[in-house]
Each structure stands twice: as C-alpha cells, then as structure tokens.
Write a protein that holds these residues in place. Structure first.
Motif: not given
Ligand SMILES: C=CCO[C@@H]1O[C@H](CO)[C@@H](O[C@@H]2O[C@H](CO)[C@H](O)[C@H](OCc3cn(-c4n[nH]c(N)n4)nn3)[C@H]2O)[C@H](O)[C@H]1NC(C)=O
Length: 134
Positions: A42-52
């Motif tokens: 992966l070039m980019l794993h874009f991972n917004p986390r609210f609660d994890c």
C-alpha cells in the motif's frame, strides 16, 4: 472495523484523482481507504479512527510493503463526524500522496516510490456511494 469492502483494480497515474464518495456510519469506530498495488503493498492506508485500536478521533496514515506495516503517521486534524456524507479525493506524485477533503488536506510520503495505483479498497464503517476517477 466492520463490513464495507470495495476493491477496484484500475491503473491510476500521477495527478489523477480518485474520488470516494460515501457516508460514515452513525456508530462508526473507524474506516480505511487503502491505495497501492495490492492489499499487501500500500502506498497509503488512510485510517480515520473514531474509537479503535486505542485511538480516539485520530487519523492514522501508514504504508505497507510486502505485508509489513511501516511507521505510522498520526495527523493533528480530524475533520470527520459520525453520519457525515463525504467525498475524499486521493491523488499522488513521485514524492507524496494527497488526501483532499472539502475543508482539509493531508499529505503522506510516497515511501515505496509507486508510479501508479492499481488497487483501491475501502474498509470499515463507511458506506461507499460512488467511486470516480478524474
Ligand atoms: C501500542 C502498541 C501497538 O501499537 C498498535 O499496533 C496496532 C497493530 O499493528 C496498530 O493498529 C494497526 O494499525 C495499522 C496501520 O498502521 C492498521 O490500521 C491496522 O488495521 C488494518 C485494518 C483492518 N481493517 C479492517 N478490519 N475489518 C475491516 N472491515 N477492515 N482495515 N484496516 C491496525 O490493526 C495500532 O495503530 C498501533 N498503535 C500505536 C499507538 O502505535
């Protein structure tokens, strides 16, 4: 993170934009947009986390090479809310990937020197409505 996997196999060149439109679930714990060669590169794993994964309201970016995660990059801004309808535009060049939102922009280095994106996956608590290439 739960369901919502969408995988597209298509060559995307530098400067092109991948637009991912959809809705963040109202009880989202997190979601991820992955771009690169395949699920292990992966070039980019874009991972917004609210609660994890021990993070609250934090965007974690990373790369993955031969199945091994790189060093995580945590962003200061978190322009997401539960239930948001959003459009994310991902583009890249030889130096970096750019993630554009209406009111925010994030950069992440092209650590693997990828010259094209062949793989896109959207995972977790995000319902994809449309994917456009422009
Ligand atoms: C503090 C000591 C251990 O560090 C933790 O190590 C975790 C495991 O590596 C890190 O979480 C991974 O971080 C990766 C990015 O660096 C990925 O976000 C990884 O999740 C991959 C993933 C799962 N999913 C997914 N599961 N189910 C669905 N539908 N999608 N989508 N992406 C997460 O499980 C997590 O970010 C990391 N936390 C810190 C603070 O470093």
């Amino acid at each position: 993170m739960e369901k919502g996997l969408v995988v597209i196999q298509r060559d995307v060149e530098p400067g092109e934009c991948i637009k991912v439109k959809g809705k963040i679930q109202s009880d989202a714990k997190g979601f991820a947009v992955n771009v690169g060669k395949d699920s292990n590169t992966l070039m980019l794993h874009f991972n917004p986390r609210f609660d994890c994964h021990g993070d609250v309201n934090t965007i974690v970016c990373n790369s993955k090479e031969d199945g091994v995660w790189g060093e995580e990059d945590r962003k200061a801004d978190f322009p997401f809310q539960h239930g948001d309808k959003i459009e994310i535009c991902i583009s890249f060049d030889e130096a970096e990937a750019t993630v554009k939102l209406p009111e925010a922009e994030f950069k992440f280095p092209n650590r693997l020197g990828m010259e094209k994106i062949e793989y896109l996956a959207v995972e977790g608590d995000f319902k994809v409505k449309a994917i456009k290439f422009s």
